[in-house]
Structure formats: C-alpha cells, structure tokens
Design a protein around this motif. Structure first.
Motif, PDB file in Angstrom:
ATOM      1  N   GLN A 489       0.836  -1.205   0.000  1.00  0.00           N
ATOM      2  CA  GLN A 489       0.000   0.000   0.000  1.00  0.00           C
ATOM      3  C   GLN A 489       0.867   1.250   0.000  1.00  0.00           C
ATOM      4  O   GLN A 489       0.555   2.229  -0.684  1.00  0.00           O
ATOM      5  CB  GLN A 489      -0.934   0.005   1.221  1.00  0.00           C
ATOM      6  N   ALA A 490       1.963   1.218   0.754  1.00  0.00           N
ATOM      7  CA  ALA A 490       2.845   2.390   0.793  1.00  0.00           C
ATOM      8  C   ALA A 490       3.369   2.683  -0.611  1.00  0.00           C
ATOM      9  O   ALA A 490       3.413   3.842  -1.036  1.00  0.00           O
ATOM     10  CB  ALA A 490       3.999   2.141   1.761  1.00  0.00           C
ATOM     11  N   GLY A 491       3.715   1.626  -1.350  1.00  0.00           N
ATOM     12  CA  GLY A 491       4.203   1.800  -2.720  1.00  0.00           C
ATOM     13  C   GLY A 491       3.118   2.370  -3.633  1.00  0.00           C
ATOM     14  O   GLY A 491       3.360   3.305  -4.410  1.00  0.00           O
ATOM     15  N   ALA A 530      14.833  -8.508  -3.328  1.00  0.00           N
ATOM     16  CA  ALA A 530      15.126  -9.926  -3.567  1.00  0.00           C
ATOM     17  C   ALA A 530      13.845 -10.756  -3.419  1.00  0.00           C
ATOM     18  O   ALA A 530      13.567 -11.660  -4.215  1.00  0.00           O
ATOM     19  CB  ALA A 530      16.194 -10.406  -2.601  1.00  0.00           C
ATOM     20  N   ILE A 531      13.052 -10.420  -2.390  1.00  0.00           N
ATOM     21  CA  ILE A 531      11.807 -11.174  -2.159  1.00  0.00           C
ATOM     22  C   ILE A 531      10.842 -10.961  -3.339  1.00  0.00           C
ATOM     23  O   ILE A 531      10.236 -11.904  -3.846  1.00  0.00           O
ATOM     24  CB  ILE A 531      11.149 -10.767  -0.822  1.00  0.00           C
ATOM     25  N   ARG A 532      10.755  -9.710  -3.796  1.00  0.00           N
ATOM     26  CA  ARG A 532       9.834  -9.442  -4.913  1.00  0.00           C
ATOM     27  C   ARG A 532      10.270 -10.170  -6.186  1.00  0.00           C
ATOM     28  O   ARG A 532       9.436 -10.630  -6.954  1.00  0.00           O
ATOM     29  CB  ARG A 532       9.718  -7.932  -5.171  1.00  0.00           C
ATOM     30  N   THR A 543       0.533  -7.866  -7.510  1.00  0.00           N
ATOM     31  CA  THR A 543       1.022  -6.617  -8.111  1.00  0.00           C
ATOM     32  C   THR A 543       1.741  -5.754  -7.067  1.00  0.00           C
ATOM     33  O   THR A 543       1.400  -5.769  -5.888  1.00  0.00           O
ATOM     34  CB  THR A 543      -0.164  -5.811  -8.674  1.00  0.00           C
ATOM     35  N   TYR A 544       2.768  -5.060  -7.531  1.00  0.00           N
ATOM     36  CA  TYR A 544       3.523  -4.139  -6.674  1.00  0.00           C
ATOM     37  C   TYR A 544       3.741  -2.847  -7.414  1.00  0.00           C
ATOM     38  O   TYR A 544       3.784  -2.843  -8.646  1.00  0.00           O
ATOM     39  CB  TYR A 544       4.918  -4.704  -6.354  1.00  0.00           C
ATOM     40  N   HIS A 672      -5.701   0.463  -7.878  1.00  0.00           N
ATOM     41  CA  HIS A 672      -5.132  -0.635  -7.088  1.00  0.00           C
ATOM     42  C   HIS A 672      -6.160  -1.263  -6.149  1.00  0.00           C
ATOM     43  O   HIS A 672      -5.833  -1.792  -5.096  1.00  0.00           O
ATOM     44  CB  HIS A 672      -3.927  -0.174  -6.250  1.00  0.00           C
ATOM     45  N   GLY A 673      -7.426  -1.170  -6.544  1.00  0.00           N
ATOM     46  CA  GLY A 673      -8.511  -1.690  -5.705  1.00  0.00           C
ATOM     47  C   GLY A 673      -8.479  -3.201  -5.559  1.00  0.00           C
ATOM     48  O   GLY A 673      -9.046  -3.760  -4.619  1.00  0.00           O
ATOM     49  N   ASP A 674      -7.774  -3.882  -6.483  1.00  0.00           N
ATOM     50  CA  ASP A 674      -7.750  -5.345  -6.423  1.00  0.00           C
ATOM     51  C   ASP A 674      -7.026  -5.850  -5.168  1.00  0.00           C
ATOM     52  O   ASP A 674      -7.155  -7.019  -4.808  1.00  0.00           O
ATOM     53  CB  ASP A 674      -7.086  -5.932  -7.669  1.00  0.00           C
ATOM     54  N   ALA A 675      -6.300  -4.966  -4.488  1.00  0.00           N
ATOM     55  CA  ALA A 675      -5.620  -5.398  -3.263  1.00  0.00           C
ATOM     56  C   ALA A 675      -6.587  -5.434  -2.079  1.00  0.00           C
ATOM     57  O   ALA A 675      -6.176  -5.778  -0.965  1.00  0.00           O
ATOM     58  CB  ALA A 675      -4.457  -4.461  -2.958  1.00  0.00           C
TER      59      ALA A 675
END
Ligand code: NAI
Length: 693
Positions: A489-491, A530-532, A543-544, A672-675
């Motif tokens: 969300q911060a992103g 790395a995780i992403r 999504t990010y 970004h509502g899908d989150a």
C-alpha cells in the motif's frame, strides 16, 4: 484460605496467601476484612501485623479481575484500606519482596510499616494507563514527600525500600527479620497506648509546592503526548497538596474512572494481557514436559547468528558457533565481543561479565562440535539448497532428542523439516534483527513439530527474555506476511500522489516508531527487492508498485549505501527528503498514465493499517495465528506499532470493524482496488457486530 490468621503472644498475624504475588482479588479482600474484624473482636489480641511472606507483601490488584464485576465488588480495595486505617488496634505492615500498586496502597492505610531493604516499592498503575485509585495519589505524597511521589507515580518505576528509608513511609527498613521487627513494634505501640498515626492526617511539606507542580506538569505533558494517565496523576497529586484528604480522594476516584474507560488504558491492558496469553499455547498443558536445554549450537555467525548467540550467552547457556571459514568465524566473534564491550562502556556490563559471557562461547569450523548440543539454531543464507545441506549434516550428527531450529524468515519450515529423518524435532525460531535487542520471537510450528519441542522452545524463550508468539507455516509467518501488504500500500500511495516523507510523517503521527520508508532505509531496501524478484516467479499475479525496484536499480539500498528513499549525509542517520527520488516517483506516475492527486493523512493511515488488519484476519482464519491478540503482540514487540493503540487487531476493534470494512470497500473502488478483497472472517465479524479480540 487467601488470608491465614494466627495469634502470637497477643498479636494477630494476618498472612496473605494468594500466589504468585498476593494479588488483592475479592477473596483476599474479604479475608482481610474478616480477619481484621476477628482480631478487633478478640480481647486477647492487642494488635495486628499483616504480612505476605518472603516473596511478596502484595503485587497489587488481581489482574485477572480487570474487566470483571468482581473488581468493584465490596469490599473494594478502598473499603479494605479504610477499615485498616480505622482499626482501634494498631496495624503494622511487614513488607518483604514487593509492595506494588494496590499492595502499597494497602500498606499506606496501616498505622506503621516495616520493610526489608531490598523490597520493591512502587505504584506502577500508570503503565496500564491508570493511576493509583485506592488513595495512593493522596497518601503516598504525604508519606514520601511531593517530589519523590511525583517521580514514582508518574514513571510507575519501583525502587528498593532502602531508597525510601529516610522518608516517613517506613518506621524501619531492615536487612532481615522483618516479621519479628513488625511484631515487636506492634506490641510496643499497643502497650504504649499512643494515638495511632494515620497517613491521611499528615501534611505535605514542600518549600514551593506550587512552583514544583507547575514545573513537573510541563515536563510530564511534554513526555506523555499520547498518554492521558500521567497528567491525571498530576491532577490527583495536586489535589493532595491543595485540598483536604476527602476532596483529594474524590479527584483521584473521578480521574481513575475516566482513565479506566479510556482507549489508551484499554489498549495498554490489552497489550499486557496479550503478552501473557501469547505464552499459553492450546494443547500444551502441564502434561507436556519440556526437554532440558543446557547447550546450544548455532550454524552461521552472520548478522543473525551472532545476535542469536548473545541471547543464550546472556542467560548463561553455553553456545558453540559454527561457520564455513575462519574469516567469517573471526568476524562473527569480533562482532559479538564489540557489542559486549560497547555495553560495558555504557556501564551496562562489567569487564568480568563480558569475559564470563565470551568464555561460554566456543567457535568452531567442525560440525562434530555440535554433537552435544540440545538445540541447534540454523542462521545461514536464505536459500533452500543451503538449508538442505545444513539440515542434512545436522541430522547425521545431532544427538537423539536434540531440537533443530531454523531462523529462516521466508522459507517453508515443513520442507526444511523433511531434510531430516526427525521432522518432529524441527521448528522455526524467527528472531528479529538486531536479535540480541528485539524482544519478539516467532516460534514456527511445523506440521510435524512435536508438542514437547514447541513447549521447550516457548520455555526457553522466557528464559532468554523473549516474547514468543507461535505461528503456523506460511510465507513470512505472521509479522512479515502482514508487513508485505502494508509495504504494498505504501508503494501504491507513491504512484497515486504521495511522497515518502508524507507517508512516513502520517504513520509516525499515528504512532508508528518509524514510517515504512525510513524503516526500509534502515533495514535495507535490497531485502524486499530480492523477495519481490522471487515472488515474480512464484506468484506473478501479485502486483507491486515498481517504485521500490527502480530505487534499488539506482543503487539506493538505504542507510548502508548512503542513499535510499532519503538522502543521508556521511556519518549521519538523519533522513533528508530526496529531490532525485521525488522526481523518480513523479516520472513513474506519468509513465503509468496516473494523474497524481492530493492524498490526505487519514487515507494514508487507513490504507496501511487496514492492509495489516485484513491480512491479519486471513492469518487468523487460516489458523496461522491462534488468536488475534497474538498478532497484536507481534506488532507491538516486533514492528513498533504504538502500544497505546493495542496492536492492529485491537485498533481495528476500537475503530469498529463495520467502519474498517466500509473503508476497505471504498478503497476497493480506487486505483489498485484489487488489493482490497476483505477477508471472509472480517466481513462476518463486521456484519454481526463482533470484534477480533
Ligand atoms: P548473513 O549473510 O549475515 O549470515 C549468514 C552466515 O551464514 C554467513 O556468515 C555465512 O558465512 C554463514 N553460512 C552460510 N552457509 C553456511 C553453512 N553451510 N554452514 C555454516 N555457515 C554458513 O545472513 P543473516 O542476515 O544473518 O540471515 C541468516 C538467516 O536469518 C537467513 O535465513 C535470514 O533469512 C534469516 N533472518 C534474517 C534477518 C535479518 O534481518 N537479517 C531477520 C530474521 C531472519
């Protein structure tokens, strides 16, 4: 019987018996009044001594009664205290171990007090967002003086009785023989027939009470921004100075009632109970006998391995530390020594203590040296292949019954367990960095983990001073799985119109110890990168915002590279907003065709916190966490969530789940509502008017 009654040479001795700390629950309060009445009715009794034995005079109100009707059932604590104060026969308190909170208030209602010099004396109510509500704010300043009383009531920190030896609080502070001294004093007072002193009749002497109160109030107001209790303490103490005793008591009582109903006190009490509840795991009763842990092995002496080792060394448990090569081993050892020597420089350890701890540490390059360990903690690189090799070796050489733990932060503990022929002896111990400082330990229970293995690690966590929370196996466990949604969300907020400094400011104003971007710069932005990258392969549907990747592509990993979301001057950790980063973010929005908009702080806070809440609800639903309060403990002890909000799940309860769900549904309609797919558990609770906790 919660109060034992015995007569010795004409003195009634009332011994509190309510383990562990003689909490003043309803049965004990009744017992006290009945025993007092019995002593007063008996002509053969000349005086009364109240004691709690060597461990505790009394630790105060019975915390199990909080939020239950018994707390206000007669005789209430003020009733008990008034009864002792009004006793026609002398009453002497014999204080050993501790007299805290209501326990000290009870002693203040007695005519005389004798204490063991090391007994802990204090009024810690403020730590639960309350104030001493049974006359403590009125009697304590009369007994110890205004300045000491303000310090102790506002801080809640106990002191040894010897520190108060020269105040009117104690008739005597002795090294030993407290009970005998109290009986002797009681007999002497009874025989003398002198008027019985009551603390309430004493006056508070101070050369400039008005000036001191004003000064103290300013200091307290500045230091307790989110906490109403310290200022209420000041109000009550001020009433003790300026008004008569009964009027002061009324001020105290009113303030106590207001605090008891405040969100902050409810949150602090929730935090207090939740931490205790986290240690109680369903199914692990007294029949599950923990294994004994007398020697620990650690594989990997990097950032985590070294810090983990220190926990055991601090508790006096010998550690064998294994590395791949001499250089890494030497580096790991040097770091541990440097940490201890820094503590010694700050006066927290003596030189002897440093050497004693280092002497418990055996460095090695040979797996054979781990054969005697009762527990081995693996803290090597975060790669399944490396973990497989290490657990294979451990399985070959660890003694039967040894517990094999992985400190992995993202990998599947059940798979790691399968690298051994003893999966029931395997579990995760997820320490937080810096591991020698952070209190939180997530204990990851695998499918096969044996109950006694879990019980052993929970008990060991207590021994090394950690707050342990049990998590099931999933990617990120409780804490990191939730923080990922928060970071996402911060992103997204950056893309939509916010800048890192605005997001951080909003979250820090909400009470987080650090906003997400300052946090990223501290921990290293490359970890998430790395995780992403791994996720992009495993779960491409997630999504990010690309902004964090772009940041890393610019080499801005955070403080360690001198630049991250913020700019840093050399040798200075002050985060300075970065025009370069702002430009990168704005260019990215443009590239995505997003018209940046003004985002208010409330939206920032709700999106980040409700992202935690929604993932927390899923974690509960899946049984990864056994109870909502465990999730709160993780966030309070590991992620800097404000204690006065009680943790994310408690905060959501306080806001009202109906309102939380309504906001989520609004966010679901935005970019970004899908989150924002609300968890079924959250929907069900919200729609039936219930809460998580
Ligand atoms: P690190 O890279 O600082 O240390 C790993 C150490 O393990 C290195 O010194 C390396 O030489 C050693 N090593 C590698 N393979 C080995 C082997 N086969 N045998 C013996 N030693 C070996 O890594 P860090 O940060 O300490 O992480 C260790 C583990 O802890 C990872 O699983 C990581 O995911 C986890 N973790 C890390 C956290 C952090 O903030 N750094 C927080 C919580 C968990």
């Amino acid at each position: 019987m919660p109060v034992n009654y015995e007569i010795r040479d004409g003195i009634a001795i009332l011994t509190l018996h309510n383990p562990p700390v003689n909490g003043l629950g309803i049965a004990t309060r009744r017992g006290l009044v009945e025993s007092l009445d019995r002593a007063c009715d008996d002509d053969a009794v000349k005086g009364v001594v109240v004691t709690g034995g060597a461990r505790a005079f009394s630790g105060g109100a019975d915390i199990r009664e909080f939020n239950r009707p018994e707390a206000s059932q007669e005789p209430t604590l003020p009733t008990v205290i008034t009864a002792f104060e009004a006793s026609p026969k002398p009453v002497v308190a014999a204080i050993e171990g501790m007299a805290l909170g209501g326990g000290l208030e009870l002693a203040l209602g007695m005519h005389h007090r004798i204490a063991a010099s090391g007994a802990q004396i204090g009024l810690p109510e403020v730590k639960l967002g309350l104030l001493p509500g049974a006359g403590g704010t009125q009697r304590f300043p009369r007994a110890v003086g205004l300045e000491t009383a303000v310090n102790m009531i506002v801080s809640g920190t106990p002191v040894a009785a010897s520190r108060l030896a020269d105040t009117r609080l104690f008739d005597a502070v002795v090294e030993e023989g407290v009970l005998d001294a109290a009986i002797a004093l009681c007999r002497e007072v009874a025989e003398s027939g002198a008027t019985l002193p009551r603390v309430r009749d004493w006056t508070i002497e101070h050369p400039d009470a008005e000036g001191f109160l004003g000064f103290a109030r300013n200091g307290v107001a500045a230091a307790s921004a989110h906490y109403p209790a310290p200022l209420k303490c000041m109000d009550a103490i001020e009433a003790a100075v300026k008004r008569d005793f009964e009027a002061g008591l009324a001020v105290e009582r009113e303030a106590f009632a207001q605090l008891l109903a405040s969100d902050e006190s409810r949150a602090l009490r929730h935090a207090f109970f939740s931490e205790r509840a986290a240690g109680k795991v369903a199914g692990l009763d007294a029949s599950v006998v923990p294994r004994s842990i007398d020697a620990v092995g650690i594989v990997g002496a990097g950032t985590m391995g070294g810090g983990i080792a220190m926990n055991f060394l601090n508790a006096g448990i010998p550690v064998t530390l294994l590395e791949l090569g001499q250089e890494a081993l030497d580096r790991g050892l040097a770091t541990i020594r440097r940490n201890y020597e820094n503590s010694a420089r700050k006066g927290k350890l003596t030189a002897e203590q440093v050497e004693a701890r280092m002497a418990l540490l055996t460095p090695t390059l040979s797996y054979d040296d781990l054969a005697h360990a009762d527990l081995v903690v693996e803290a090597v690189f975060e790669e399944m292949g490396v973990k497989e090799a290490v657990f294979g070796r451990l399985d070959d050489l660890a003694k039967p019954g040894a517990i094999l733990a992985s400190n992995t932060s993202t990998l599947d503990v059940d798979r790691i367990a399968q690298f051994t022929r003893r999966p029931s002896d395997v579990l995760g111990t997820h320490f937080f960095s810096p591991a020698n400082v952070m209190k939180l330990l997530e204990v990851v229970r695998g499918k096969a983990t044996a109950p006694d293995v879990l019980a052993t690690v929970m008990a060991l966590a207590r021994r090394i001073g950690k707050t342990a929370v049990v998590s099931g196996v999933c990617d990120g466990f409780i804490g990191n799985r939730m923080i990922e949604q928060y970071s996402r969300q911060a992103g997204f907020l950056l893309e939509e119109g916010a800048l890192p400094q605005q997001v951080d400011r909003a979250m820090e104003a909400f009470g987080m110890a650090m906003g997400p971007f300052r946090m990223g710069d501290l921990a290293g932005n490359d970890i998430g990168w790395a995780i992403r990258k791994r996720r992009a392969v495993d779960s491409p549907e997630i999504t990010y915002s690309r902004t964090a990747d772009l940041l890393c592509e610019m080499g801005r990993f955070g403080q360690k590279t001198g630049a991250g979301w913020y700019d840093y001057a050399p040798g200075d950790r002050t985060a300075r907003p970065s025009p370069v980063v702002d430009a990168m973010i704005e260019a990215y929005s443009a590239e995505q065709g997003i018209t940046r908009r003004r985002i208010d702080d409330q939206e920032i806070v709700e999106r980040l916190v409700y992202a935690l809440v929604n993932e927390g609800a899923l974690i509960l639903e899946e049984g990864i966490a056994a109870k909502a309060s465990d999730i709160d403990v993780v966030y309070l002890t590991g992620y800097g969530f404000p204690v006065w909000r009680g943790g994310p799940m408690f905060h959501a309860d306080t806001v009202g789940l109906y309102n939380v769900l309504r906001s989520m549904r609004r966010f679901a309609k935005g970019l970004h509502g899908d989150a924002w797919e609300p968890s079924p558990l959250l929907v069900e609770l919200a729609e039936t008017g219930r809460s998580f906790n």
